[in-house]
Motif scaffolding. Structure first.
Motif: not given
Length: 133
Positions: A15-26, A43-51, A53-57
């Motif tokens: 979690x490089x930016x320390x926001x408590x979420x992992x972005x597709x890039x991370x 990674x974008x597809x995985x995040x979309x599938x597993x997210x 709360x719908x925030x894209x992270x």
């Protein structure tokens, strides 16, 4: 160390930016850093599938689902590193060091001994799977 604590350590490390979420890039960078292959699009597809709360992270629980979703072989390869088909004390030390945990070879031998069912001093894939339970 419990499995959730291990996941939390990995999650926080990537979690490089320390926001408590992992972005597709991370997530992409995380998988690449451990020697896996996951394109940014995957990674974008995985995040979309597993997210959930719908925030894209990916939150921590989403990340755990990702890690546990059939990734045992990738995880094994990540710790194995030497291409010998086993997790050795040296490869375990190297991976733990990448995750920010400083250990000695002797400490790694003790960790391996806890799950080394056949007593050969290394972990094969089946022993690793038992360890991950």
């Amino acid at each position: 160390m419990k499995k959730n604590q291990q996941y939390e350590r990995v999650f926080n490390h990537f979690d490089y930016n320390g926001d408590g979420k992992i972005s597709p890039l991370e997530l992409h960078q995380c998988v690449e850093a451990i020697g896996g292959e996951l394109s940014l699009a995957e990674a974008e597809t995985a995040v979309e599938f597993l997210d959930t709360d719908g925030d894209g992270l990916l939150g921590f629980d989403d990340f755990v689902k990702f890690v546990e979703g059939g990734k045992e072989e990738e995880a094994f390869k990540m710790y194995e590193m030497d291409g010998c088909g086993f997790i050795t004390p040296k490869s375990l030390k190297k991976m733990l060091s990448r995750l920010g945990q400083s250990t000695t070879i002797d400490q790694c031998k003790v960790m391996i001994a806890q799950f080394d069912l056949n007593g050969d001093g290394v972990l094969n894939f089946d022993e690793f799977r038992v360890m991950m339970l």
